[in-house]
Design an enzyme around this catalytic site. Structure first.
Site, PDB file in Angstrom:
ATOM      1  N   ALA A  32       0.833  -1.209   0.000  1.00 48.43           N
ATOM      2  CA  ALA A  32       0.000   0.000   0.000  1.00 48.43           C
ATOM      3  C   ALA A  32       0.867   1.258   0.000  1.00 48.43           C
ATOM      4  CB  ALA A  32      -0.931  -0.004   1.212  1.00 48.43           C
ATOM      5  N   TYR A  33       1.915   1.229   0.783  1.00 46.52           N
ATOM      6  CA  TYR A  33       2.826   2.376   0.885  1.00 46.52           C
ATOM      7  C   TYR A  33       3.566   2.588  -0.427  1.00 46.52           C
ATOM      8  CZ  TYR A  33       6.496   5.281   3.104  1.00 46.52           C
ATOM      9  OH  TYR A  33       7.358   6.287   3.450  1.00 46.52           O
ATOM     10  N   ALA A  34       4.103   1.509  -0.985  1.00 44.17           N
ATOM     11  CA  ALA A  34       4.864   1.604  -2.229  1.00 44.17           C
ATOM     12  C   ALA A  34       3.999   2.113  -3.368  1.00 44.17           C
ATOM     13  CB  ALA A  34       5.456   0.234  -2.579  1.00 44.17           C
ATOM     14  N   ALA A  35       2.748   1.645  -3.424  1.00 46.65           N
ATOM     15  CA  ALA A  35       1.844   2.075  -4.496  1.00 46.65           C
ATOM     16  C   ALA A  35       1.608   3.577  -4.443  1.00 46.65           C
ATOM     17  CB  ALA A  35       0.517   1.322  -4.392  1.00 46.65           C
TER      18      ALA A  35
ATOM     19  N   LYS B 259       3.520   5.847  -2.915  1.00 51.42           N
ATOM     20  CA  LYS B 259       4.775   6.566  -3.131  1.00 51.42           C
ATOM     21  C   LYS B 259       5.138   6.632  -4.609  1.00 51.42           C
ATOM     22  CE  LYS B 259       6.149   8.005   0.909  1.00 51.42           C
ATOM     23  NZ  LYS B 259       6.035   9.459   1.177  1.00 51.42           N
TER      24      LYS B 259
END
Length: 251
Positions: A153-156, A158
């Site tokens: 979720a974070y990578a998406a 970012k």
């Protein structure tokens, strides 16, 4: 004269961690800094410390997931100071989960505190940044660039921020606006807590940093933010600055 003398800067998530490190670094270079954060207690304490460096700086409480209120953040700062020179979109919250366990609520949290505020604050700030030929500093993460496990979720969010930053750099360069991205590895309060809770994992990550340490939030991350907010970076836009001790070397 200091590098950021009398420049008005907004930093989201500015009450602690990297955000406050940048706030102090910029204030020491003469900036007037508005730190925006949802945590009022921490925000007020940080405001007091910041005003010892830059007396006109302030704390503004705001929930970045309240999307309709995002333009009011920009308006409040401009009404108070008369202009806006630099927008720093630093705030972001997310949960660590493997992809198969990520829910819609988890994606909403990551995009709702990270990508959407970045996008809509950039939109709201545009008319004022045109006037000052200002700067935008957004934040990426090695989690997105390297695809770290449990960071879906974070990578998406970012990587979405990196994408929209490059588009904005192309569209807004004609107005003299720079849009750049910092991807940090920092010795923040969160990292310090993680080091105590998971020392073996921390040491494993540390061992992969060529410079052998996590960056300091003010002296390392903050100084790069000062550079990107200053006239020194006026011919740099659309770039991801890896302030991570060499952890990821872009090609």
């Amino acid at each position: 004269m200091s590098k950021l003398q009398d420049k008005v800067v907004i930093i989201t998530g500015g009450a602690g961690g990297i955000g406050f490190g940048m706030a102090k670094a910029m204030a020491k270079e003469g900036a007037i800094v508005a730190i925006v954060d949802v945590n009022e207690e921490t925000g007020k304490a940080s405001e007091k410390l910041l005003q010892e460096i830059s007396p006109r700086s302030m704390f503004l409480k705001a929930d970045l997931m309240d999307r309709e209120n995002l333009p009011n953040i920009i308006k409040t700062i401009v009404d108070n100071y008369g202009k806006l020179d630099v927008l720093v979109n630093n705030a972001h919250a997310s949960k660590q989960l493997t992809i198969e366990n990520i829910t819609q609520a988890d994606l909403d949290l990551s995009f709702g505190t990270g990508f959407y505020p970045t996008f809509f604050l950039m939109q709201a700030a545009l008319p004022y940044l045109k006037e000052t030929k200002g700067n935008i500093i957004n934040f990426a993460s090695g989690a997105g660039l390297a695809g770290h496990e449990t960071q879906g979720a974070y990578a998406a969010a970012k990587e979405a921020i990196r994408g929209i930053s490059r588009v904005a750099a192309n569209e807004w360069g004609r107005f003299g606006i720079n849009v750049n991205i910092i991807s940090p590895v920092a010795n923040s309060e969160g990292v310090q807590a993680w080091a105590k809770a998971q020392p073996e994992y921390y040491e494993a990550v540390l061992s992969k940093i060529p410079m052998g340490r996590f960056g300091e939030v003010e002296e390392d991350i903050g100084r790069v933010a000062v550079f990107l907010a200053s006239e020194d970076s006026r011919y740099i836009t659309g770039q991801t600055m890896m302030v991570d001790g060499g952890s990821i070397m872009l090609r």
